[in-house]
Scaffold this active site. Structure first.
Site, PDB file in Angstrom:
ATOM      1  CD  GLU A 156      -4.793 -10.084  -4.202  1.00 25.92           C
ATOM      2  OE1 GLU A 156      -4.249 -10.412  -3.136  1.00 25.92           O
ATOM      3  OE2 GLU A 156      -5.972 -10.364  -4.481  1.00 25.92           O
ATOM      4  CE  LYS A 175      -0.002 -22.378  21.619  1.00 25.00           C
ATOM      5  NZ  LYS A 175       0.172 -21.479  20.452  1.00 25.00           N
ATOM      6  CE  LYS A 198      -0.307  -4.523  -0.683  1.00 22.94           C
ATOM      7  NZ  LYS A 198      -0.611  -5.687  -1.550  1.00 22.94           N
ATOM      8  CB  SER A 249     -11.867  -8.952  -4.859  1.00 25.02           C
ATOM      9  OG  SER A 249     -10.922  -7.890  -4.908  1.00 25.02           O
ATOM     10  CB  THR A 278     -12.954 -12.882   0.298  1.00 29.08           C
ATOM     11  OG1 THR A 278     -12.020 -11.925   0.767  1.00 29.08           O
ATOM     12  CG2 THR A 278     -14.299 -12.633   0.956  1.00 29.08           C
ATOM     13  CD  GLU A 336       0.952 -25.547  18.917  1.00 24.75           C
ATOM     14  OE1 GLU A 336       1.505 -24.454  19.164  1.00 24.75           O
ATOM     15  OE2 GLU A 336       1.208 -26.243  17.913  1.00 24.75           O
ATOM     16  NE  ARG A 354     -13.809 -13.654  -5.420  1.00 24.53           N
ATOM     17  CZ  ARG A 354     -12.740 -13.420  -4.663  1.00 24.53           C
ATOM     18  NH1 ARG A 354     -11.632 -14.124  -4.868  1.00 24.53           N
ATOM     19  NH2 ARG A 354     -12.754 -12.505  -3.716  1.00 24.53           N
ATOM     20  CD  GLU A 381       2.619  -7.225  -1.362  1.00 21.34           C
ATOM     21  OE1 GLU A 381       1.505  -7.209  -0.808  1.00 21.34           O
ATOM     22  OE2 GLU A 381       3.484  -8.099  -1.133  1.00 21.34           O
ATOM     23  CB  SER A 395     -10.404  -4.236  -4.035  1.00 23.19           C
ATOM     24  OG  SER A 395     -11.552  -4.634  -3.322  1.00 23.19           O
ATOM     25  CG  ASP A 396      -5.030  -5.817  -3.083  1.00 27.12           C
ATOM     26  OD1 ASP A 396      -6.034  -6.474  -3.425  1.00 27.12           O
ATOM     27  OD2 ASP A 396      -4.151  -6.281  -2.344  1.00 27.12           O
ATOM     28  CD  GLU A 429       1.092 -10.152  -3.652  1.00 25.46           C
ATOM     29  OE1 GLU A 429       1.755 -11.178  -3.409  1.00 25.46           O
ATOM     30  OE2 GLU A 429       0.117  -9.777  -2.960  1.00 25.46           O
TER      31      GLU A 429
END
Length: 255
Positions: free
Chosen positions: A52, A151, A76, A39, A189, A147, A42, A69, A49-50, A78
């Protein structure tokens, strides 16, 4: 501090540039490029928000792929440290969750890029041919949706119905991945996957009903969940046949 805490876009960018300076000092001659993704790249980051970031190293005999990280309390971050050949290989790979995972390769925002690496990375990400997308679609149809259908029918037969809400969410999520791959659409996102999927054309019959139940949180009626997921599974067969996607092998044992 019980983070994350609010932070402005401008303050987050200041931190990103501080990290970029540290990466320059750490990797020096081997450093090729530094860029933001997610984000922040952009300009759509929210107050919580973190950060990255890609730190791209020049190609060498040693392939590099690891992450720093961490949380500094109120925020936060990364940083993915990766060699250029590894990043190009990842960008070229078309896998089942491509519509959600590959935005960074298309939309990285350069903080340091003297050799236009991120332009070349975007070209790599855009280069796979139609057969790669078809293989990814068929992989989800067989590997996940078939699958999930099994289930679903086991639950309808003998339970436990407590699993149905989560299974319905999986039908919706992987259905969105199918639709995204079919249209070669990158979702903005994770929070917007379902709402963006239902806005795309040529959706399998029954998908909208599954997605709407998940987006509304209306997941308590087990009979309704079974019915809408079965309808979607039937719609997938029709949709796959219309577009030449194979669900079943012509051979009983194909090896």
């Amino acid at each position: 501090m019980n983070g994350p805490q609010t932070m402005s876009h401008e303050d987050r960018m200041i931190l990103a540039h501080e990290m970029a300076d540290r990466l320059h000092d750490t990797y020096r001659e081997r450093l090729l490029a530094i860029g933001l993704y997610g984000s922040l790249s952009r300009g759509t980051d929210g107050p919580y928000s973190d950060i990255e970031m890609f730190c791209v190293l020049r190609r060498s005999e040693e392939k590099v792929r690891f992450s720093h990280e961490w949380s500094a309390g109120p925020w936060k971050a990364e940083v993915n440290v990766v060699s250029e050949d590894v990043l190009h290989s990842e960008a070229y790979d078309i896998e089942g969750e491509w519509s959600l995972t590959h935005g960074p390769y298309h939309h990285a925002k350069a903080l340091y890029d003297p050799e236009n690496f991120f332009v070349a990375l975007r070209q790599t990400a855009q280069s796979p041919d139609a057969s790669a997308y078809q293989e990814a679609v068929e992989g989800i149809l067989v590997g996940e949706m078939m699958e999930f259908a099994g289930k679903l029918r086991n639950i309808a037969h003998h339970g436990p119905r407590t699993y149905l809400p989560y299974l319905t969410m999986q039908f919706a999520q992987y259905g969105a991945m199918l639709i995204g791959l079919h249209h070669r659409k990158l979702y903005s996102t994770g929070a917007m996957v379902l709402s963006e999927a239902v806005s795309l054309p040529d959706r399998p019959a029954g998908y909208d009903a599954v997605a709407e139940l998940v987006m509304s949180g209306n997941l308590a009626d087990s009979e309704q969940l079974i019915a809408v997921c079965e309808t979607f599974w039937h719609g997938l067969h029709v949709w796959a046949a219309e577009h030449g996607y194979a669900i079943h092998s012509e051979e009983r044992i194909p090896f």
